[in-house]
Design an enzyme around this catalytic site. Structure first.
Site, PDB file in Angstrom:
ATOM      1  N   GLY A 192       0.831  -1.204   0.000  1.00 30.05           N
ATOM      2  CA  GLY A 192       0.000   0.000   0.000  1.00 30.05           C
ATOM      3  C   GLY A 192       0.868   1.257   0.000  1.00 30.05           C
ATOM      4  O   GLY A 192       2.091   1.190  -0.120  1.00 30.05           O
ATOM      5  N   THR A 207      -6.308  -2.822  -1.903  1.00 34.92           N
ATOM      6  CA  THR A 207      -6.159  -1.416  -2.312  1.00 34.92           C
ATOM      7  C   THR A 207      -4.726  -1.096  -2.715  1.00 34.92           C
ATOM      8  O   THR A 207      -4.476  -0.052  -3.318  1.00 34.92           O
ATOM      9  CB  THR A 207      -6.574  -0.449  -1.172  1.00 34.92           C
ATOM     10  OG1 THR A 207      -5.845  -0.804   0.010  1.00 34.92           O
ATOM     11  CG2 THR A 207      -8.058  -0.525  -0.903  1.00 34.92           C
ATOM     12  N   TYR A 237       1.631 -18.478   8.968  1.00 31.51           N
ATOM     13  CA  TYR A 237       2.730 -19.111   9.692  1.00 31.51           C
ATOM     14  C   TYR A 237       4.042 -18.795   8.987  1.00 31.51           C
ATOM     15  O   TYR A 237       4.332 -19.344   7.924  1.00 31.51           O
ATOM     16  CB  TYR A 237       2.495 -20.625   9.825  1.00 31.51           C
ATOM     17  CG  TYR A 237       1.408 -20.903  10.838  1.00 31.51           C
ATOM     18  CD1 TYR A 237       1.711 -21.113  12.185  1.00 31.51           C
ATOM     19  CD2 TYR A 237       0.066 -20.865  10.473  1.00 31.51           C
ATOM     20  CE1 TYR A 237       0.703 -21.302  13.127  1.00 31.51           C
ATOM     21  CE2 TYR A 237      -0.939 -21.052  11.405  1.00 31.51           C
ATOM     22  CZ  TYR A 237      -0.616 -21.276  12.737  1.00 31.51           C
ATOM     23  OH  TYR A 237      -1.599 -21.435  13.682  1.00 31.51           O
ATOM     24  N   LEU A 250      -0.056  -3.151   9.027  1.00 27.99           N
ATOM     25  CA  LEU A 250      -0.678  -2.019   8.316  1.00 27.99           C
ATOM     26  C   LEU A 250      -1.855  -2.449   7.447  1.00 27.99           C
ATOM     27  O   LEU A 250      -2.524  -1.595   6.864  1.00 27.99           O
ATOM     28  CB  LEU A 250       0.356  -1.322   7.420  1.00 27.99           C
ATOM     29  CG  LEU A 250       1.252  -0.249   8.045  1.00 27.99           C
ATOM     30  CD1 LEU A 250       2.190  -0.856   9.088  1.00 27.99           C
ATOM     31  CD2 LEU A 250       2.075   0.450   6.977  1.00 27.99           C
ATOM     32  N   TYR A 261     -14.603   1.039   9.962  1.00 28.88           N
ATOM     33  CA  TYR A 261     -13.182   1.386  10.074  1.00 28.88           C
ATOM     34  C   TYR A 261     -12.847   1.828  11.501  1.00 28.88           C
ATOM     35  O   TYR A 261     -11.950   1.275  12.128  1.00 28.88           O
ATOM     36  CB  TYR A 261     -12.877   2.510   9.080  1.00 28.88           C
ATOM     37  CG  TYR A 261     -11.425   2.929   9.009  1.00 28.88           C
ATOM     38  CD1 TYR A 261     -10.469   2.118   8.397  1.00 28.88           C
ATOM     39  CD2 TYR A 261     -11.005   4.148   9.528  1.00 28.88           C
ATOM     40  CE1 TYR A 261      -9.138   2.519   8.314  1.00 28.88           C
ATOM     41  CE2 TYR A 261      -9.676   4.551   9.437  1.00 28.88           C
ATOM     42  CZ  TYR A 261      -8.753   3.739   8.828  1.00 28.88           C
ATOM     43  OH  TYR A 261      -7.438   4.135   8.748  1.00 28.88           O
ATOM     44  N   LYS A 269     -10.773  -0.497  14.059  1.00 28.61           N
ATOM     45  CA  LYS A 269      -9.463  -0.064  14.560  1.00 28.61           C
ATOM     46  C   LYS A 269      -9.457   0.046  16.083  1.00 28.61           C
ATOM     47  O   LYS A 269      -8.448  -0.226  16.736  1.00 28.61           O
ATOM     48  CB  LYS A 269      -9.087   1.283  13.939  1.00 28.61           C
ATOM     49  CG  LYS A 269      -8.728   1.216  12.456  1.00 28.61           C
ATOM     50  CD  LYS A 269      -7.320   0.647  12.262  1.00 28.61           C
ATOM     51  CE  LYS A 269      -6.875   0.745  10.820  1.00 28.61           C
ATOM     52  NZ  LYS A 269      -5.512   0.222  10.616  1.00 28.61           N
TER      53      LYS A 269
HETATM   54  P1  NAD Z   1      -3.486   1.638   1.582  1.00 30.45           P
HETATM   55  O1  NAD Z   1      -4.885   1.314   1.223  1.00 30.45           O
HETATM   56  O2  NAD Z   1      -2.616   2.229   0.530  1.00 30.45           O
HETATM   57  O3  NAD Z   1      -2.736   0.381   2.186  1.00 30.45           O
HETATM   58  C1  NAD Z   1      -3.373  -0.672   2.842  1.00 30.45           C
HETATM   59  C2  NAD Z   1      -2.777  -1.973   2.316  1.00 30.45           C
HETATM   60  O4  NAD Z   1      -3.365  -3.084   3.020  1.00 30.45           O
HETATM   61  C3  NAD Z   1      -3.062  -2.197   0.826  1.00 30.45           C
HETATM   62  O5  NAD Z   1      -1.880  -2.574   0.165  1.00 30.45           O
HETATM   63  C4  NAD Z   1      -4.095  -3.325   0.828  1.00 30.45           C
HETATM   64  O6  NAD Z   1      -4.071  -4.106  -0.346  1.00 30.45           O
HETATM   65  C5  NAD Z   1      -3.695  -4.091   2.076  1.00 30.45           C
HETATM   66  N1  NAD Z   1      -4.789  -4.906   2.640  1.00 30.45           N
HETATM   67  C6  NAD Z   1      -6.077  -4.531   2.864  1.00 30.45           C
HETATM   68  N2  NAD Z   1      -6.771  -5.553   3.395  1.00 30.45           N
HETATM   69  C7  NAD Z   1      -5.903  -6.606   3.517  1.00 30.45           C
HETATM   70  C8  NAD Z   1      -6.026  -7.943   3.993  1.00 30.45           C
HETATM   71  N3  NAD Z   1      -7.188  -8.404   4.462  1.00 30.45           N
HETATM   72  N4  NAD Z   1      -4.930  -8.735   3.946  1.00 30.45           N
HETATM   73  C9  NAD Z   1      -3.751  -8.283   3.464  1.00 30.45           C
HETATM   74  N5  NAD Z   1      -3.567  -7.015   3.006  1.00 30.45           N
HETATM   75  C10 NAD Z   1      -4.647  -6.187   3.028  1.00 30.45           C
HETATM   76  O7  NAD Z   1      -3.564   2.638   2.835  1.00 30.45           O
HETATM   77  P2  NAD Z   1      -2.396   3.369   3.645  1.00 30.45           P
HETATM   78  O8  NAD Z   1      -2.694   4.818   3.645  1.00 30.45           O
HETATM   79  O9  NAD Z   1      -1.052   2.926   3.206  1.00 30.45           O
HETATM   80  O10 NAD Z   1      -2.675   2.847   5.124  1.00 30.45           O
HETATM   81  C11 NAD Z   1      -1.884   1.866   5.747  1.00 30.45           C
HETATM   82  C12 NAD Z   1      -2.321   1.693   7.195  1.00 30.45           C
HETATM   83  O11 NAD Z   1      -2.173   2.911   7.902  1.00 30.45           O
HETATM   84  C13 NAD Z   1      -3.787   1.273   7.337  1.00 30.45           C
HETATM   85  O12 NAD Z   1      -3.890   0.339   8.382  1.00 30.45           O
HETATM   86  C14 NAD Z   1      -4.475   2.560   7.716  1.00 30.45           C
HETATM   87  O13 NAD Z   1      -5.637   2.326   8.482  1.00 30.45           O
HETATM   88  C15 NAD Z   1      -3.397   3.272   8.515  1.00 30.45           C
HETATM   89  N6  NAD Z   1      -3.598   4.725   8.494  1.00 30.45           N
HETATM   90  C16 NAD Z   1      -3.301   5.462   7.383  1.00 30.45           C
HETATM   91  C17 NAD Z   1      -3.524   6.842   7.378  1.00 30.45           C
HETATM   92  C18 NAD Z   1      -3.191   7.715   6.205  1.00 30.45           C
HETATM   93  O14 NAD Z   1      -3.453   8.923   6.250  1.00 30.45           O
HETATM   94  N7  NAD Z   1      -2.600   7.219   5.135  1.00 30.45           N
HETATM   95  C19 NAD Z   1      -4.082   7.452   8.530  1.00 30.45           C
HETATM   96  C20 NAD Z   1      -4.385   6.656   9.615  1.00 30.45           C
HETATM   97  C21 NAD Z   1      -4.127   5.301   9.610  1.00 30.45           C
HETATM   98  N1  UDP Z   2      -1.935 -17.621  14.383  1.00 33.38           N
HETATM   99  C1  UDP Z   2      -1.277 -17.393  13.196  1.00 33.38           C
HETATM  100  N2  UDP Z   2       0.056 -17.674  13.125  1.00 33.38           N
HETATM  101  C2  UDP Z   2       0.757 -18.177  14.178  1.00 33.38           C
HETATM  102  C3  UDP Z   2       0.063 -18.382  15.396  1.00 33.38           C
HETATM  103  C4  UDP Z   2      -1.287 -18.084  15.464  1.00 33.38           C
HETATM  104  O1  UDP Z   2      -1.865 -16.952  12.213  1.00 33.38           O
HETATM  105  O2  UDP Z   2       1.956 -18.391  14.042  1.00 33.38           O
HETATM  106  C5  UDP Z   2      -3.367 -17.307  14.455  1.00 33.38           C
HETATM  107  C6  UDP Z   2      -4.198 -18.523  14.760  1.00 33.38           C
HETATM  108  O3  UDP Z   2      -4.972 -18.816  13.622  1.00 33.38           O
HETATM  109  C7  UDP Z   2      -5.084 -18.112  15.902  1.00 33.38           C
HETATM  110  C8  UDP Z   2      -4.807 -16.659  16.144  1.00 33.38           C
HETATM  111  O4  UDP Z   2      -3.574 -16.368  15.502  1.00 33.38           O
HETATM  112  O5  UDP Z   2      -6.443 -18.236  15.555  1.00 33.38           O
HETATM  113  C9  UDP Z   2      -4.686 -16.284  17.588  1.00 33.38           C
HETATM  114  O6  UDP Z   2      -3.671 -17.068  18.170  1.00 33.38           O
HETATM  115  P1  UDP Z   2      -3.700 -17.430  19.720  1.00 33.38           P
HETATM  116  O7  UDP Z   2      -2.521 -18.298  19.981  1.00 33.38           O
HETATM  117  O8  UDP Z   2      -3.836 -16.206  20.499  1.00 33.38           O
HETATM  118  O9  UDP Z   2      -5.080 -18.154  19.892  1.00 33.38           O
HETATM  119  P2  UDP Z   2      -5.559 -19.650  19.712  1.00 33.38           P
HETATM  120  O10 UDP Z   2      -4.644 -20.334  18.725  1.00 33.38           O
HETATM  121  O11 UDP Z   2      -5.462 -20.212  21.076  1.00 33.38           O
HETATM  122  O12 UDP Z   2      -6.938 -19.491  19.216  1.00 33.38           O
END
Ligand code: NAD
Ligand code: UDP
Ligand code: UDP
Length: 314
Positions: free
Chosen positions: A11, A36, A63, A72, A144, A148
């Site tokens: 991002g 995004t 993992y 982020l 959002y 957060k």
């Molecule tokens: P962005 O949209 O450019 O970046 C977000 C990234 O997260 C993107 O690359 C998107 O593809 C990825 N993403 C979204 N959902 C995902 C998922 N489920 N799994 C994996 N990747 C996923 O936005 P940004 O401005 O770079 O923001 C980055 C972070 O900083 C965000 O968490 C945002 O809430 C936080 N933030 C940004 C601002 C700002 O002004 N830019 C302000 C406050 C907080």
């Molecule tokens: N998890 C993960 N990677 C790891 C360890 C955990 O993605 O290396 C995930 C896992 O799917 C779990 C979540 O993180 O559901 C929370 O982990 P935690 O150990 O707190 O909880 P539990 O496994 O006991 O549900």
């Protein structure tokens, strides 16, 4: 050399963070589902043997073996996070649980990119970290804001319950090169409109305020927080206290781009915060951090970037 995971690394902010961490000699694993973000944002890093790009959605377990995690992943602009609000909450909440579970297993330090949105439409000005905020739990921004806020809760519960080493930064509006020209945020909208001679869209009367931080300053603050005093969890505000109305921002953008664009007024979106300005006293005291880039200088660099984007689109 540290192995560092950056979720949302393709991002806007994530790509700058990956770049900085690599330049400081770290090994970086960038995880993104390209919701995004885009491969274009990190294509200049792909040749670096210390950089790895992985397509993965953080709502599913991950993992891998790393020393530090910057979380982020989350769409950040209102049109993007409102496009699929259920997915936005899942990303914040399930994403936080998975990344905290990973950090717990690895005993890795983990930083959460939280947001000034946790303060909602604030009655306290400027916003200090001890202010609990005024957030609508059932509005169009809630997916959002509440996502957060819940992620922050999870971070502090993993810290209290499992002693995970957490760092929480509340990011205020940040701008700079590699913002998505189509994600509807005010800085990118105004610059693109000015460069293309289109009308500049002011929502509401334009008297609402925001405080804009240039991306390099923000990344510096984030890395200082990750490497900051042991036991300092935050939350800590990272942003630029320079506060402007949207009318002032529009006028600056028009002047710097020497544009003929006119202002047009459009309806104010629901729950749009009226004012926002970070208090950065805590960041100054704990991290020795403060922003250095003035709005005009940052805007000029951002305008240069968008000029390229406009040229390439032709
Ligand atoms: P962005 O949209 O450019 O970046 C977000 C990234 O997260 C993107 O690359 C998107 O593809 C990825 N993403 C979204 N959902 C995902 C998922 N489920 N799994 C994996 N990747 C996923 O936005 P940004 O401005 O770079 O923001 C980055 C972070 O900083 C965000 O968490 C945002 O809430 C936080 N933030 C940004 C601002 C700002 O002004 N830019 C302000 C406050 C907080
Ligand atoms: N998890 C993960 N990677 C790891 C360890 C955990 O993605 O290396 C995930 C896992 O799917 C779990 C979540 O993180 O559901 C929370 O982990 P935690 O150990 O707190 O909880 P539990 O496994 O006991 O549900
Ligand atoms: N805004 C505007 N015109 C636009 C886009 C946004 O006037 O074309 C306003 C918006 O209503 C808000 C401010 O600019 O008051 C910042 O909006 P943005 O979406 O960038 O960030 P956020 O509201 O999340 O701080």
């Amino acid at each position: 050399m540290k192995k560092i995971l950056v979720t949302g690394g393709a991002g806007f902010l994530g790509s700058h963070l990956c770049e900085r961490l690599l330049s400081e000699g770290n090994d970086v694993l960038c995880v993104d589902n390209f919701y995004t973000g885009s491969k274009d944002n990190v294509k200049h890093l792909l040749a670096n043997r210390n950089f790895e790009l992985m397509r993965h959605d953080v709502t599913f377990p991950l993992y891998v073996e790393v020393d530090e995690i910057y979380n982020l992943a989350c769409p950040a602009s209102p049109p993007h996070y409102q496009f699929d609000p259920v997915q936005t909450t899942k990303t914040s909440v399930h994403g936080a649980i998975n990344m905290l579970g990973l950090a717990k297993r690895l005993r890795a330090k983990i930083l959460q990119a939280s947001t000034s949105e946790v303060y909602g439409d604030p009655e306290i000005h400027p916003q200090t970290e001890d202010y609990w905020g005024r957030v609508n739990p059932v509005g169009i921004r809630s997916c959002y804001d509440e996502g957060k806020r819940c992620a922050e809760t999870l971070f502090f519960d993993y810290w209290r319950q499992h002693q995970v080493d957490i760092k929480v930064v509340r990011i205020f509006n940040t701008y700079g090169p590699r913002m998505d020209p189509n994600d509807g945020r005010v800085v990118s909208n105004f610059i693109m409109q000015a460069l293309q001679g289109k009308d500049i869209t002011i929502y509401g009367d334009g008297h609402q305020t925001r405080s804009f931080c240039y991306v390099d300053d923000l990344i510096d603050g984030m890395i200082r927080m990750m490497n900051g005093p042991a036991g300092f969890t935050g939350p800590v505000n990272i942003g630029n206290p320079g506060e402007f109305t949207m009318l002032e921002l529009a006028q600056q953008v028009i002047a710097l781009t020497e544009s003929n664009s006119k202002l047009v007024f459009m309806p104010l979106p629901q729950d749009d915060p009226k004012q926002r300005q970070p208090s950065i006293e805590l960041a100054k005291a704990q991290l020795g951090w403060q922003p250095n880039v003035a709005l005009q200088d940052g805007l000029l660099k951002t305008i240069q970037y968008f000029q390229q984007v406009v040229r390439q689109a032709k």
